[in-house]
Design a protein around this motif. Structure first.
Motif, PDB file in Angstrom:
ATOM      1  N   SER A 335      -9.722   5.128  11.109  1.00 28.89           N
ATOM      2  CA  SER A 335      -8.534   5.227  10.256  1.00 28.89           C
ATOM      3  C   SER A 335      -8.392   4.061   9.279  1.00 28.89           C
ATOM      4  CB  SER A 335      -7.269   5.307  11.116  1.00 28.89           C
ATOM      5  OG  SER A 335      -7.119   4.160  11.932  1.00 28.89           O
ATOM      6  N   LEU A 336      -9.179   2.998   9.433  1.00 29.78           N
ATOM      7  CA  LEU A 336      -9.037   1.822   8.573  1.00 29.78           C
ATOM      8  C   LEU A 336      -9.240   2.130   7.087  1.00 29.78           C
ATOM      9  CD1 LEU A 336      -8.561  -1.198   8.230  1.00 29.78           C
ATOM     10  CD2 LEU A 336     -10.991  -1.574   8.742  1.00 29.78           C
ATOM     11  N   PRO A 337     -10.278   2.890   6.699  1.00 31.04           N
ATOM     12  CA  PRO A 337     -10.463   3.146   5.266  1.00 31.04           C
ATOM     13  C   PRO A 337      -9.276   3.852   4.626  1.00 31.04           C
ATOM     14  CG  PRO A 337     -12.474   3.646   6.456  1.00 31.04           C
ATOM     15  CD  PRO A 337     -11.402   3.421   7.495  1.00 31.04           C
ATOM     16  N   ILE A 338      -8.740   4.879   5.268  1.00 32.51           N
ATOM     17  CA  ILE A 338      -7.610   5.594   4.683  1.00 32.51           C
ATOM     18  C   ILE A 338      -6.332   4.740   4.751  1.00 32.51           C
ATOM     19  CG2 ILE A 338      -7.073   6.877   6.798  1.00 32.51           C
ATOM     20  CD1 ILE A 338      -6.170   9.193   5.088  1.00 32.51           C
ATOM     21  N   LEU A 339      -6.218   3.912   5.794  1.00 33.38           N
ATOM     22  CA  LEU A 339      -5.071   3.011   5.878  1.00 33.38           C
ATOM     23  C   LEU A 339      -5.048   2.071   4.676  1.00 33.38           C
ATOM     24  CD1 LEU A 339      -2.708   1.677   7.472  1.00 33.38           C
ATOM     25  CD2 LEU A 339      -4.429   0.236   8.579  1.00 33.38           C
ATOM     26  N   LYS A 340      -6.186   1.439   4.382  1.00 36.36           N
ATOM     27  CA  LYS A 340      -6.251   0.507   3.260  1.00 36.36           C
ATOM     28  C   LYS A 340      -6.081   1.230   1.929  1.00 36.36           C
ATOM     29  CE  LYS A 340      -9.235  -2.907   3.555  1.00 36.36           C
ATOM     30  NZ  LYS A 340     -10.467  -3.710   3.826  1.00 36.36           N
ATOM     31  N   SER A 341      -6.646   2.405   1.822  1.00 37.39           N
ATOM     32  CA  SER A 341      -6.522   3.192   0.596  1.00 37.39           C
ATOM     33  C   SER A 341      -5.068   3.557   0.315  1.00 37.39           C
ATOM     34  CB  SER A 341      -7.375   4.457   0.707  1.00 37.39           C
ATOM     35  OG  SER A 341      -7.100   5.347  -0.360  1.00 37.39           O
ATOM     36  N   PHE A 342      -4.396   4.053   1.341  1.00 34.69           N
ATOM     37  CA  PHE A 342      -3.003   4.483   1.164  1.00 34.69           C
ATOM     38  C   PHE A 342      -2.099   3.295   0.854  1.00 34.69           C
ATOM     39  CE2 PHE A 342       1.202   5.632   2.996  1.00 34.69           C
ATOM     40  CZ  PHE A 342       1.509   6.668   2.120  1.00 34.69           C
ATOM     41  N   LEU A 343      -2.233   2.207   1.608  1.00 33.77           N
ATOM     42  CA  LEU A 343      -1.364   1.054   1.389  1.00 33.77           C
ATOM     43  C   LEU A 343      -1.659   0.364   0.061  1.00 33.77           C
ATOM     44  CD1 LEU A 343      -1.091  -0.563   4.947  1.00 33.77           C
ATOM     45  CD2 LEU A 343       0.439   1.075   3.836  1.00 33.77           C
ATOM     46  N   ASN A 344      -2.893   0.416  -0.385  1.00 29.66           N
ATOM     47  CA  ASN A 344      -3.193  -0.146  -1.704  1.00 29.66           C
ATOM     48  C   ASN A 344      -2.502   0.639  -2.809  1.00 29.66           C
ATOM     49  OD1 ASN A 344      -4.788  -2.549  -2.141  1.00 29.66           O
ATOM     50  ND2 ASN A 344      -6.421  -1.581  -0.962  1.00 29.66           N
ATOM     51  N   TYR A 345      -2.380   1.949  -2.620  1.00 29.79           N
ATOM     52  CA  TYR A 345      -1.616   2.721  -3.599  1.00 29.79           C
ATOM     53  C   TYR A 345      -0.126   2.395  -3.514  1.00 29.79           C
ATOM     54  CZ  TYR A 345       1.332   6.390  -5.392  1.00 29.79           C
ATOM     55  OH  TYR A 345       2.347   7.057  -6.022  1.00 29.79           O
ATOM     56  N   THR A 346       0.432   2.357  -2.298  1.00 27.57           N
ATOM     57  CA  THR A 346       1.878   2.184  -2.187  1.00 27.57           C
ATOM     58  C   THR A 346       2.342   0.843  -2.745  1.00 27.57           C
ATOM     59  OG1 THR A 346       1.783   1.283   0.078  1.00 27.57           O
ATOM     60  CG2 THR A 346       1.977   3.681  -0.151  1.00 27.57           C
ATOM     61  N   VAL A 347       1.499  -0.200  -2.652  1.00 32.23           N
ATOM     62  CA  VAL A 347       1.912  -1.516  -3.149  1.00 32.23           C
ATOM     63  C   VAL A 347       1.559  -1.712  -4.627  1.00 32.23           C
ATOM     64  CG1 VAL A 347      -0.168  -2.896  -2.667  1.00 32.23           C
ATOM     65  CG2 VAL A 347       2.125  -3.922  -2.409  1.00 32.23           C
ATOM     66  N   SER A 348       0.845  -0.771  -5.200  1.00 27.48           N
ATOM     67  CA  SER A 348       0.484  -0.885  -6.615  1.00 27.48           C
ATOM     68  C   SER A 348       1.721  -0.727  -7.492  1.00 27.48           C
ATOM     69  CB  SER A 348      -0.542   0.194  -6.984  1.00 27.48           C
ATOM     70  OG  SER A 348       0.071   1.480  -6.985  1.00 27.48           O
ATOM     71  N   GLU A 349       1.604  -1.132  -8.733  1.00 31.82           N
ATOM     72  CA  GLU A 349       2.744  -1.005  -9.650  1.00 31.82           C
ATOM     73  C   GLU A 349       3.172   0.451  -9.793  1.00 31.82           C
ATOM     74  OE1 GLU A 349       4.240  -2.352 -14.122  1.00 31.82           O
ATOM     75  OE2 GLU A 349       2.191  -2.784 -13.475  1.00 31.82           O
TER      76      GLU A 349
END
Length: 379
Positions: A335-349
């Motif tokens: 689950s780590l790859p999708i976790l990082k992918s999703f959170l990188n989107y949510t914290v993006s501008e």
């Protein structure tokens, strides 16, 4: 006003949002390329394009916790599902306490909580975060709106001591002198106050009681806690349940995130902080308080200290942050790859702007950059 305040206010005022409540489901292609999702805004126009880098492979991401952030998660799921393939995210509400418990049982990849982890919870997390521990990453800025449904009243001013006494059944009538003194010219009814609180363990409750403890002038005799301790009143489960109860019960008052106040068309009280004039419950006013918050976490943890007792002009005191609780190390490999992918989107501008129009406060740019650094470092 410093640059951080100006930046966060600009984001809060100008933000537009994707408001679809689609579940995150299989969609798109399997490659690890950047997909652009141009959704629709609340007014039906085009939302800013969201560039989302998907994980190499699909998979499932399980999360739970804070109901305060559920509308934000729904917005993010819609954008993410349009860009990424074979990815399924399930987010169960249940409250901050339940989310942290499930995380520490190893049942979910991240938990949402409106109050930072306690030392004992961090210690427990080491059993599921192999070689690491749980950390708090601020992700959803917001404010607690004091919502009311009082016959004949659509504008109301309250302050810390009065709220403390209302929620502890020390003030029981709407025309009490303490309330009347804050609302000159308002025809307050001689009706019983129906105070409503959360029945479940809630980070929103922890933030409210933290405010009452600091700004209540000694009237609130309990420590800040996810579990309600005040006397009397009614209760309801979750933010949605509280908002629905206030809407139905005449002469009621409670506390929910601004997004729930807006969705349910509930009146929000202004707060007398001691500034020149009462502070309205708006995203811009909460952004000013959030921008002034200091990081008190150590290492990868980004816990914030929000000044509930602020008297700065235009700073709304009942401001909160929902943290995503993750393992700094020892996350499950699948689950780590999708976790990082999703959170990188949510914290993006783009991700932060997307939730602005549904009652949230985009994170100040400097704070968002620090969160992104920690997301990238998750292992």
């Amino acid at each position: 006003m410093n640059l951080r305040n100006g930046r966060s206010k600009a984001l809060a005022i100008g933000a537009v949002a994707l408001v679809s409540t689609l579940s995150l489901s299989a969609c798109g292609t399997d490659d690890n390329t950047t997909k652009t999702n141009a959704g629709t805004s609340a007014s039906g126009g085009a939302a800013p394009a969201a560039k989302i880098t998907c994980a190499d492979k699909g998979g499932s991401l399980l999360a739970a916790g804070s109901t305060a952030q559920t509308p934000a998660i729904d917005v993010w799921k819609a954008a993410y599902s349009a860009a990424c393939s074979s990815a399924t995210l399930t987010y169960g509400g249940g409250g901050s306490g339940a989310g942290v418990t499930q995380f520490n049982q190893g049942k979910i990849a991240f938990a949402g909580t409106d109050s930072a982890l306690k030392p004992a919870e961090v210690e427990t997390s080491k059993t599921v975060c192999t070689g690491g521990q749980a950390i708090d990453l601020p992700m959803v800025g917001g404010l607690i709106s004091i919502v009311f449904n009082v016959e004949g009243v659509d504008k109301l001013v309250l302050d810390g001591p009065t709220l403390a006494k209302i929620f502890d059944a020390q003030i029981t009538k709407w025309n009490d002198p303490a309330i009347a003194a804050l609302n000159a010219g308002v025809n307050l009814p001689a009706a019983d106050i129906q105070a409503i609180h959360r029945s479940d363990d809630s980070g929103t409750t922890a933030n409210l009681t933290g405010y009452l403890a600091k700004a209540g002038g000694g009237a609130w005799k309990y420590p800040a806690s996810k579990t309600w301790a005040g006397q009397g009143g009614q209760s309801a489960n979750g933010s949605a349940g509280v908002a629905a109860q206030v809407k139905q019960v005449k002469n009621s008052v409670s506390y929910v995130e601004l997004s729930y106040a807006q969705t349910n068309k509930l009146n929000s009280a202004a707060i007398n902080t001691g500034a020149a004039k009462p502070v309205e419950a708006t995203a811009a006013n909460a952004a000013a308080t959030l921008a002034a918050a200091k990081i008190t976490g150590t290492g990868a943890d980004l816990t914030l200290d929000i000044d509930y007792a602020t008297k700065a002009e235009g700073n709304y005191p009942l401001t909160l942050v929902t943290y995503e609780v993750v393992c700094d190390k020892g996350n499950k490999a699948d689950s780590l790859p999708i976790l990082k992918s999703f959170l990188n989107y949510t914290v993006s501008e783009a991700g932060q702007q997307a939730i602005g129009a549904v009652g949230y406060v985009p994170l100040p740019a400097q704070l968002a950059a620090k969160v992104k650094t920690q997301v990238d470092a998750l292992a």
